[in-house]
Scaffold this active site. Sequence first.
Site, PDB file in Angstrom:
ATOM      1  N   SER A   1       0.813  -1.221   0.000  1.00 27.81           N
ATOM      2  CA  SER A   1       0.000   0.000   0.000  1.00 27.81           C
ATOM      3  C   SER A   1       0.848   1.274   0.000  1.00 27.81           C
ATOM      4  CB  SER A   1      -0.949  -0.008   1.202  1.00 27.81           C
ATOM      5  OG  SER A   1      -0.228  -0.123   2.407  1.00 27.81           O
TER       6      SER A   1
ATOM      7  N   GLU B   1      10.829  -8.583  -5.046  1.00 28.03           N
ATOM      8  CA  GLU B   1      11.319  -7.384  -4.341  1.00 28.03           C
ATOM      9  C   GLU B   1      12.808  -7.504  -4.027  1.00 28.03           C
ATOM     10  OE1 GLU B   1       7.300  -5.865  -2.038  1.00 28.03           O
ATOM     11  OE2 GLU B   1       8.520  -7.381  -1.071  1.00 28.03           O
TER      12      GLU B   1
END
Length: 234
Positions: A36, A112
Site C-alpha cells: 500500500s 522485491e
Amino acid sequence: MSTHNADPRAELKRQAAIEAADMVKEGMVVGLGSGSTSAFMIEELGRRWAEGLRFCAIPTSEHSAEQARSHGIKLVTFATHPEIDIDIDGADEVERGTLNLIKGLGGALFREKIVAAASRRFVVVVDDSKLVDRLGARVPVPVEVASFGWTSTARRLEALGARVTQRLDRSGNVFVTDGGNMILDCHFGEIADSEKLQLQLDRVVGVIETGLFIGRTSEVIVATAGGLQRLRAS
Ligand code: 5RP
C-alpha cells in the site's frame, strides 16, 4: 486511488511515498515496490509522468506493474536494463540502527529482493509503526517455498525454531505468489541474529527466498505525526 482509506496509517504512508517519489529524476531506471505504501509512490510517479517526467521502471509484482501501466509509465525488464538507479519499496518491519528489514506480508518478497539486489540505491518508505528494536517482534518472516514437498520444508523450518503457518488468501485458499510458489510465515519471535538466521534459512532445501532483507537498505523515509525522518545506513 481511494483503496487506502480504511488504513489509519494511510496518510503517513502517502507522505513517505511522495517524499521518495521526489528522488526519481529524468532518465532513471526505477524499481517499483509493492504494497500500500508503494502504491502511493506509484500513484505519485504517475502524476509526475503525466506532467512530463520520463523514466522507466521494473515492477516488483504483477499488481504494481498493472498500476504503473494504468498511468502509462514505461516498464522495462532486466534483459535491457540490468542495473536499477533507485528502488523504492515498503517494509513490514525496519530494525532501528541496522535498517535491516522484514518484507513480504504482501507476498512479493522474491521479486522485491531481486530488484533491491540490482539497485544502486534501495529506499524504504514506511510509517513509524514499522520501526522495531529487534526484527521479528511483531511479524513473522515470510518464506517463499516450492509447493512440491512443502510439508517437508516446513518441518525443516520448524527445526530452526519457527512456528510455521501456511499463507492463505482472503478466500481461504492457498496463497500463490507471482512466481507460482507458496509462502510459509515463520514466527520466530524477536530475532537475536538476523544475518545468521538468513544464512540458515537459505540452506533449507525447498526455500526459494526469505523476507529478511539484511544489509540492503540505503535509506529509510519514515513518516511520523511530527513530520518526516530520514534514516541512513551507518
Ligand atoms: C510486500 C511487501 C510490502 O512492502 C510490505 O508488506 C509493506 O506493505 P504496506 O506498505 O502495505 O504496509 O513487502 O511483499
